[in-house]
Each structure stands twice: as structure tokens, then as C-alpha cells.
Design an enzyme around this catalytic site. Structure first.
Site, PDB file in Angstrom:
ATOM      1  N   ASP A   1      19.737  17.093  47.957  1.00  0.00           N
ATOM      2  CA  ASP A   1      19.577  16.899  46.506  1.00  0.00           C
ATOM      3  C   ASP A   1      19.761  18.197  45.721  1.00  0.00           C
ATOM      4  O   ASP A   1      19.363  18.287  44.562  1.00  0.00           O
ATOM      5  CB  ASP A   1      18.211  16.265  46.201  1.00  0.00           C
ATOM      6  CG  ASP A   1      17.063  17.141  46.675  1.00  0.00           C
ATOM      7  OD1 ASP A   1      17.339  18.142  47.385  1.00  0.00           O
ATOM      8  OD2 ASP A   1      15.910  16.828  46.345  1.00  0.00           O
TER       9      ASP A   1
ATOM     10  N   HIS B   1      43.425  34.635  52.155  1.00  0.00           N
ATOM     11  CA  HIS B   1      42.272  33.976  51.531  1.00  0.00           C
ATOM     12  C   HIS B   1      40.981  34.277  52.285  1.00  0.00           C
ATOM     13  O   HIS B   1      40.104  33.418  52.392  1.00  0.00           O
ATOM     14  CB  HIS B   1      42.511  32.460  51.433  1.00  0.00           C
ATOM     15  CG  HIS B   1      43.601  32.109  50.469  1.00  0.00           C
ATOM     16  ND1 HIS B   1      44.255  30.899  50.470  1.00  0.00           N
ATOM     17  CD2 HIS B   1      44.163  32.815  49.465  1.00  0.00           C
ATOM     18  CE1 HIS B   1      45.169  30.889  49.520  1.00  0.00           C
ATOM     19  NE2 HIS B   1      45.130  32.045  48.899  1.00  0.00           N
TER      20      HIS B   1
ATOM     21  N   ASP C   1      39.540  41.398  45.914  1.00  0.00           N
ATOM     22  CA  ASP C   1      40.129  40.505  44.912  1.00  0.00           C
ATOM     23  C   ASP C   1      38.963  39.762  44.283  1.00  0.00           C
ATOM     24  O   ASP C   1      38.385  38.869  44.907  1.00  0.00           O
ATOM     25  CB  ASP C   1      41.117  39.547  45.598  1.00  0.00           C
ATOM     26  CG  ASP C   1      41.856  38.658  44.603  1.00  0.00           C
ATOM     27  OD1 ASP C   1      41.418  38.551  43.440  1.00  0.00           O
ATOM     28  OD2 ASP C   1      42.873  38.049  45.009  1.00  0.00           O
TER      29      ASP C   1
ATOM     30  N   ASP D   1      41.043  38.078  37.045  1.00  0.00           N
ATOM     31  CA  ASP D   1      41.518  37.987  38.441  1.00  0.00           C
ATOM     32  C   ASP D   1      42.149  39.333  38.795  1.00  0.00           C
ATOM     33  O   ASP D   1      43.286  39.599  38.395  1.00  0.00           O
ATOM     34  CB  ASP D   1      42.534  36.828  38.522  1.00  0.00           C
ATOM     35  CG  ASP D   1      43.070  36.626  39.929  1.00  0.00           C
ATOM     36  OD1 ASP D   1      42.560  37.254  40.868  1.00  0.00           O
ATOM     37  OD2 ASP D   1      44.010  35.809  40.078  1.00  0.00           O
TER      38      ASP D   1
ATOM     39  N   HIS E   1      53.570  35.840  49.404  1.00  0.00           N
ATOM     40  CA  HIS E   1      53.145  35.088  48.215  1.00  0.00           C
ATOM     41  C   HIS E   1      53.976  35.526  47.012  1.00  0.00           C
ATOM     42  O   HIS E   1      54.796  36.432  47.110  1.00  0.00           O
ATOM     43  CB  HIS E   1      51.643  35.253  47.949  1.00  0.00           C
ATOM     44  CG  HIS E   1      51.163  36.660  47.736  1.00  0.00           C
ATOM     45  ND1 HIS E   1      51.322  37.336  46.553  1.00  0.00           N
ATOM     46  CD2 HIS E   1      50.520  37.523  48.566  1.00  0.00           C
ATOM     47  CE1 HIS E   1      50.780  38.538  46.646  1.00  0.00           C
ATOM     48  NE2 HIS E   1      50.302  38.690  47.873  1.00  0.00           N
TER      49      HIS E   1
ATOM     50  N   HIS F   1      50.594  34.253  38.468  1.00  0.00           N
ATOM     51  CA  HIS F   1      50.345  32.876  38.014  1.00  0.00           C
ATOM     52  C   HIS F   1      49.754  32.955  36.621  1.00  0.00           C
ATOM     53  O   HIS F   1      49.247  34.004  36.204  1.00  0.00           O
ATOM     54  CB  HIS F   1      49.388  32.162  38.982  1.00  0.00           C
ATOM     55  CG  HIS F   1      48.153  32.976  39.320  1.00  0.00           C
ATOM     56  ND1 HIS F   1      47.065  33.037  38.497  1.00  0.00           N
ATOM     57  CD2 HIS F   1      47.869  33.792  40.368  1.00  0.00           C
ATOM     58  CE1 HIS F   1      46.147  33.838  39.026  1.00  0.00           C
ATOM     59  NE2 HIS F   1      46.617  34.328  40.166  1.00  0.00           N
TER      60      HIS F   1
ATOM     61  N   HIS G   1      43.994  29.861  38.410  1.00  0.00           N
ATOM     62  CA  HIS G   1      45.411  29.473  38.470  1.00  0.00           C
ATOM     63  C   HIS G   1      45.579  28.487  37.325  1.00  0.00           C
ATOM     64  O   HIS G   1      45.373  27.287  37.485  1.00  0.00           O
ATOM     65  CB  HIS G   1      45.777  28.849  39.817  1.00  0.00           C
ATOM     66  CG  HIS G   1      45.649  29.835  40.952  1.00  0.00           C
ATOM     67  ND1 HIS G   1      45.647  29.464  42.267  1.00  0.00           N
ATOM     68  CD2 HIS G   1      45.532  31.179  40.953  1.00  0.00           C
ATOM     69  CE1 HIS G   1      45.533  30.550  43.030  1.00  0.00           C
ATOM     70  NE2 HIS G   1      45.453  31.595  42.252  1.00  0.00           N
TER      71      HIS G   1
ATOM     72  N   GLU H   1      50.678  40.586  40.668  1.00  0.00           N
ATOM     73  CA  GLU H   1      49.945  40.905  41.886  1.00  0.00           C
ATOM     74  C   GLU H   1      50.804  40.995  43.147  1.00  0.00           C
ATOM     75  O   GLU H   1      50.638  40.221  44.083  1.00  0.00           O
ATOM     76  CB  GLU H   1      48.840  39.874  42.105  1.00  0.00           C
ATOM     77  CG  GLU H   1      49.267  38.416  41.990  1.00  0.00           C
ATOM     78  CD  GLU H   1      48.116  37.455  42.295  1.00  0.00           C
ATOM     79  OE1 GLU H   1      47.505  37.608  43.372  1.00  0.00           O
ATOM     80  OE2 GLU H   1      47.842  36.572  41.482  1.00  0.00           O
TER      81      GLU H   1
ATOM     82  N   TYR I   1      51.446  43.168  53.541  1.00  0.00           N
ATOM     83  CA  TYR I   1      50.471  42.884  54.607  1.00  0.00           C
ATOM     84  C   TYR I   1      51.150  43.118  55.947  1.00  0.00           C
ATOM     85  O   TYR I   1      52.095  42.393  56.299  1.00  0.00           O
ATOM     86  CB  TYR I   1      49.966  41.440  54.479  1.00  0.00           C
ATOM     87  CG  TYR I   1      49.587  41.114  53.048  1.00  0.00           C
ATOM     88  CD1 TYR I   1      48.324  41.433  52.554  1.00  0.00           C
ATOM     89  CD2 TYR I   1      50.531  40.563  52.157  1.00  0.00           C
ATOM     90  CE1 TYR I   1      47.996  41.196  51.223  1.00  0.00           C
ATOM     91  CE2 TYR I   1      50.210  40.328  50.836  1.00  0.00           C
ATOM     92  CZ  TYR I   1      48.944  40.642  50.368  1.00  0.00           C
ATOM     93  OH  TYR I   1      48.630  40.411  49.057  1.00  0.00           O
TER      94      TYR I   1
ATOM     95  N   ARG J   1      47.063  44.831  48.096  1.00  0.00           N
ATOM     96  CA  ARG J   1      47.481  44.042  46.936  1.00  0.00           C
ATOM     97  C   ARG J   1      46.931  44.748  45.706  1.00  0.00           C
ATOM     98  O   ARG J   1      45.818  45.301  45.752  1.00  0.00           O
ATOM     99  CB  ARG J   1      46.969  42.594  47.006  1.00  0.00           C
ATOM    100  CG  ARG J   1      47.376  41.750  45.812  1.00  0.00           C
ATOM    101  CD  ARG J   1      47.225  40.230  46.013  1.00  0.00           C
ATOM    102  NE  ARG J   1      45.864  39.795  46.233  1.00  0.00           N
ATOM    103  CZ  ARG J   1      45.348  39.473  47.400  1.00  0.00           C
ATOM    104  NH1 ARG J   1      46.088  39.494  48.488  1.00  0.00           N
ATOM    105  NH2 ARG J   1      44.086  39.092  47.510  1.00  0.00           N
TER     106      ARG J   1
ATOM    107  N   GLU K   1      46.458  43.849  41.678  1.00  0.00           N
ATOM    108  CA  GLU K   1      46.570  42.707  40.758  1.00  0.00           C
ATOM    109  C   GLU K   1      45.947  43.038  39.412  1.00  0.00           C
ATOM    110  O   GLU K   1      44.784  43.435  39.341  1.00  0.00           O
ATOM    111  CB  GLU K   1      45.853  41.484  41.361  1.00  0.00           C
ATOM    112  CG  GLU K   1      45.805  40.289  40.428  1.00  0.00           C
ATOM    113  CD  GLU K   1      45.236  39.048  41.089  1.00  0.00           C
ATOM    114  OE1 GLU K   1      44.403  39.169  42.001  1.00  0.00           O
ATOM    115  OE2 GLU K   1      45.639  37.931  40.679  1.00  0.00           O
TER     116      GLU K   1
END
Ligand code: GLY
Ligand code: MN
Ligand code: MN
Length: 439
Positions: free
Chosen positions: A36, A242, A259, A270, A349, A353, A360, A383, A387, A404, A406
Site C-alpha cells: 500500500d 543505462h 548523468d 539533463d 547513441h 533529444h 526525452h 550529448e 565508450y 559523455r 551533455e
């Protein structure tokens, strides 16, 4: 804050484009986390964009094409409930919500099934986000069927169902002055969090301890939540795009990729920054870092009105691929490597975006089959990354380097504004900030 009249202007603008018909826009349901206990509530972005109303169990009905020319703007929401308010807090109730949020009419959400068939009677079209939630789709088609059942009394049911998102996505793509102000503040809080994370980082800490610094900074400045689960990825974890476990120990000699961005009053920041755990880039790390930074600079330079959406990506890609060739990671000409997509081993990638109420964000990237042109008021991320996993057959000194960088940018009349410039980005800026902390 967005003035209340802006929300009703958006509703009028949507209705003007619909010309005729009824838009039905529900907010998100509450989500159970366990038994709950619920997840912190987050409204639906479309609903919030049109109403500014943050309570769950609410729905907007917009009836376009009314005789007086003005659309009917109707809110359905929870009733006042003194017993529930003792447990869960304040609810506006229809009467107060109607006045506070600039609606023409407001009703109890418990009256939906009674009122929607009446509102849909003799209307040519329904605008809704069909296909997002099947239970919801059933409910809408149920209301339409209830109207059809009255055919012998001469009542006509809607014959067309349009996707409300097509019109709304286009509206959401262009940020108003007020929206940009909130996004600047979300960026400011988030860049402060990245600086705090850089200062706190040292070998022996765990990724989650650095994550805690970010979250602390978001909340202490009033951001309601992270805009997405922060990625705090040391060493090889930076090569997992991710990665969100955020539980590994930070090691001297590794890079840390963060990130993370906050959500403020519905709007996302972002940001990604990558920096050495011990405050000093190794030569190999610096090579890769400078390459990604140069790619990002080329991409940002391509963000200006009239350029196609893909121009920043193409600019970043050319710089990255030239770098991969120079570093011996790819072979052949830039065009040949782009053509063969061999670069995707290291850069899989895209370069950005749309950014806004959703990280996004809503908005088409192509129009009529072509990348759409950037225009003032659009906000996007830039971004690029790189890698280098041992499995991809790279020289050992590059193993597990994941970088990265960004930033969030707004397209202006003449180019773009980098909303997140306050987060250190050059090697010198990063090493200088961290030097004070690592002595
Ligand atoms: N943080 C999600 C993204 O960069 O797209
Ligand atoms: Mn992003
Ligand atoms: Mn990101």
C-alpha cells in the site's frame, strides 16, 4: 511559475486547432510501489501542460467549436474529503479548482461516466492519446458506445478519433519565456549539484555516496525530484549506458561519469559530466575526453535556427570518427567509417533529444520525411560520448574509458544558449575545481 492564464491560453490554442470536437486528457494514475505504499506522485505531462493542476485523479475535457467561439474548459477532479485530507493532505475539490485554475466548469471525477457521454453527444471527433493505456482506451470507447446507443433518439456519436498528442507535441516543442525561466533554474540547480559531486568525489567512496550529494543539492534548492534515475558510474560502469546500480567503490585512476539532472516544477535538466576520481586525467583519459569535448563543441556550434535537427549529431560524429581514426580505433576515411557504422562500437547513441516536461520530451524530429529545422524556443540536449570496452578490441590503455558530456541548450534567434554552462567542462576547469579538494 507559469501564470494561470498561460494554461487557459494553451487550452484555447489547442481548441482553435481542433476546430471541432472534444479533447479528453487525463492525468497519470498513482502507482503502487509495494503493497500500500506509492511512488511519489508525478502528473501526466500533457495534462499538466494544459492545466497546471498537480493532483492525481483528474481529467481535462475541452469542447472546441462552441457557438460563442470560446471552447468549454472543464476539469474533473477529486472531491473535497475532510477525512482523506487528514491523511493525505489538501485537495482543491471542483469548486476551488475551477476558480484557481481558470476553468469554466469543474465536476467531481466520480461523475465521469455520467457526464462524458453527454459531452460527446453530437460531437464529430474525439481527441485523446489512444494506445497509451488499454484500460483507458476501453473507457473512452465505452463512452462513445454509450452515445451510439442513443442513435434512435437522433443523437450522433463521434465518428473520428484523433491523436491529441500530434497537436500537443508541436505546442510543447516551443518553450515560452516562462518555461525557459524554469528550465534555466532547473539547469542552475543541476549544475550546482554536478559541482558539488566533483568536489565530494574521492577514491574509496561509493557511487551512491556521490549520488547522495546530487540528490541533496536538488532537494535543498526545492527541485521536486531527479528528472530521471541518476547514473553515477565509475570506471567500466561508465560504458554501461543505462547503469543505475550506483553501488561500486570509486577507484583512483578511474573516470566517474555522472548523468543527473533535477526536475523543477515539472521541467527537466539533463546533464552529464565525466571526470577523474583522483582529480587528474591520465594521458589516455585526456585524449578521449578532449575528443568528446571537441565533438560536443562542434555539435553546439551547429545548434542554430534553420539548421536541420540532425546537424549537431552529424557535426559531433565527424569529429568523433576523425578522432577514432587518429587514435587507431577505426580504419579508413571519415566517410567510409560513417558509412560502415564501424564507429558504433564506441559511439552507439545519438547526440541529443528534445528536453522539457519530459526528459526525452515531446516533439517530432522529422516533418514530411526530412529532419525538421531548428527554431527559436526549442530546447534540446547535446550529448556525444565515447565508450571503450575491452571486448571491442581496443588497446589496453583505453580499456573501460567511458566519457559523455551533455549540456542543455535552447535555440535562440541567432544560435543557442547553453543552459548548463556552469558545470565545469574543460580539463583545466575540472582539474582546478577538484584540486582544491584533493590537495
Ligand atoms: N539522461 C538521459 C539521457 O541522457 O538521455
Ligand atoms: Mn539526455
Ligand atoms: Mn542524460
Amino acid at each position: 511559475m507559469i501564470p494561470i492564464k498561460s494554461f487557459s491560453e494553451r487550452r484555447r490554442h489547442l481548441a482553435a486547432q481542433m476546430q471541432q470536437g472534444v479533447a479528453i486528457v487525463p492525468t497519470s494514475p498513482e502507482q503502487v510501489r509495494s503493497r500500500d505504499a506509492h511512488y511519489p506522485y508525478r502528473f501526466d505531462s500533457y495534462f499538466y501542460y494544459l492545466t497546471g493542476f498537480g493532483e492525481p485523479e483528474a481529467l481535462l475535457v475541452l469542447v472546441a467549436g462552441a457557438a460563442e467561439g470560446e471552447p468549454r474548459q472543464i476539469l474533473f477532479c477529486r472531491d473535497k474529503d475532510t477525512e482523506r485530507e487528514i491523511w493525505d493532505g489538501f485537495r482543491h475539490g471542483p469548486e476551488a479548482a475551477c476558480a484557481a485554475f481558470g476553468f469554466d466548469e469543474a465536476y467531481s471525477i466520480s461523475r465521469l461516466d455520467e457526464m462524458l457521454p453527454k459531452l460527446l453527444a453530437d460531437q464529430p471527433a474525439v481527441y485523446c492519446a489512444l494506445g497509451q493505456d488499454s484500460a483507458w482506451d476501453m473507457r473512452v470507447t465505452g463512452w462513445i458506445n454509450r452515445v451510439r446507443e442513443q442513435a434512435r433518439s437522433g443523437v450522433v456519436a463521434p465518428t473520428a478519433i484523433h491523436d491529441s498528442r500530434l497537436l500537443l507535441d508541436e505546442m510543447r516543442l516551443f518553450k515560452s519565456v516562462e518555461e525557459l525561466q524554469i528550465m534555466r533554474r532547473a539547469a542552475e540547480i543541476s549544475t550546482g549539484a554536478h559541482r558539488r559531486a566533483m568536489r565530494a568525489t574521492r577514491a574509496g567512496l561509493h557511487e551512491h555516496e556521490v549520488e547522495a550529494e546530487l540528490l541533496h543539492e536538488f532537494r535543498r534548492h526545492g527541485a521536486q525530484a531527479p528528472a530521471y534515475t541518476p547514473i553515477v558510474a565509475g570506471g567500466a560502469n561508465a560504458c554501461v549506458l543505462h547503469y543505475i546500480d550506483n553501488n561500486a567503490e570509486l577507484k583512483s585512476g578511474d573516470l566517474l561519469l555522472i548523468d543527473a539532472g533535477c526536475e523543477l516544477d515539472g521541467y527537466a535538466a539533463d546533464i552529464t559530466r565525466t571526470f577523474p576520481v583522483n582529480g587528474k586525467f591520465s594521458p589516455a583519459q585526456k585524449d578521449i575526453y578532449q575528443l568528446v569535448l571537441a565533438a560536443q563543441a562542434a555539435a553546439i556550434a551547429a545548434v542554430r535556427p534553420g539548421n536541420p535537427w540532425n546537424a549537431p549529431h552529424e557535426a559531433a560524429l565527424r569529429v568523433l570518427v576523425q578522432g577514432f581514426i587518429d587514435l587507431g580505433l577505426c580504419r579508413g576515411s571519415v566517410d567510409a567509417v560513417i558509412q560502415s557504422e564501424d564507429y558504433k562500437r564506441f559511439y552507439m547513441h545519438r547526440t541529443g533529444h528534445w528536453l522539457g516536461l519530459d526528459v526525452h520530451d515531446a516533439g517530432e524530429y522529422k516533418l514530411g520525411g526530412d529532419w525538421r529545422a531548428l527554431q527559436p524556443g526549442m530546447t534540446l540536449t547535446v550529448e556525444p560520448g565515447c565508450y571503450l570496452r575491452p571486448a571491442d578490441n581496443v588497446p589496453e590503455h583505453f580499456w573501460n574509458i567511458g566519457v559523455r558530456i551533455e549540456d542543455d541548450v535552447a535555440v535562440t534567434e541567432t544560435g543557442c544558449e547553453v543552459l548548463t554552462a556552469a558545470a565545469p567542462k574543460t580539463v583545466a576547469e575540472i582539474e582546478q575545481l577538484m584540486q582544491g579538494c584533493h590537495g
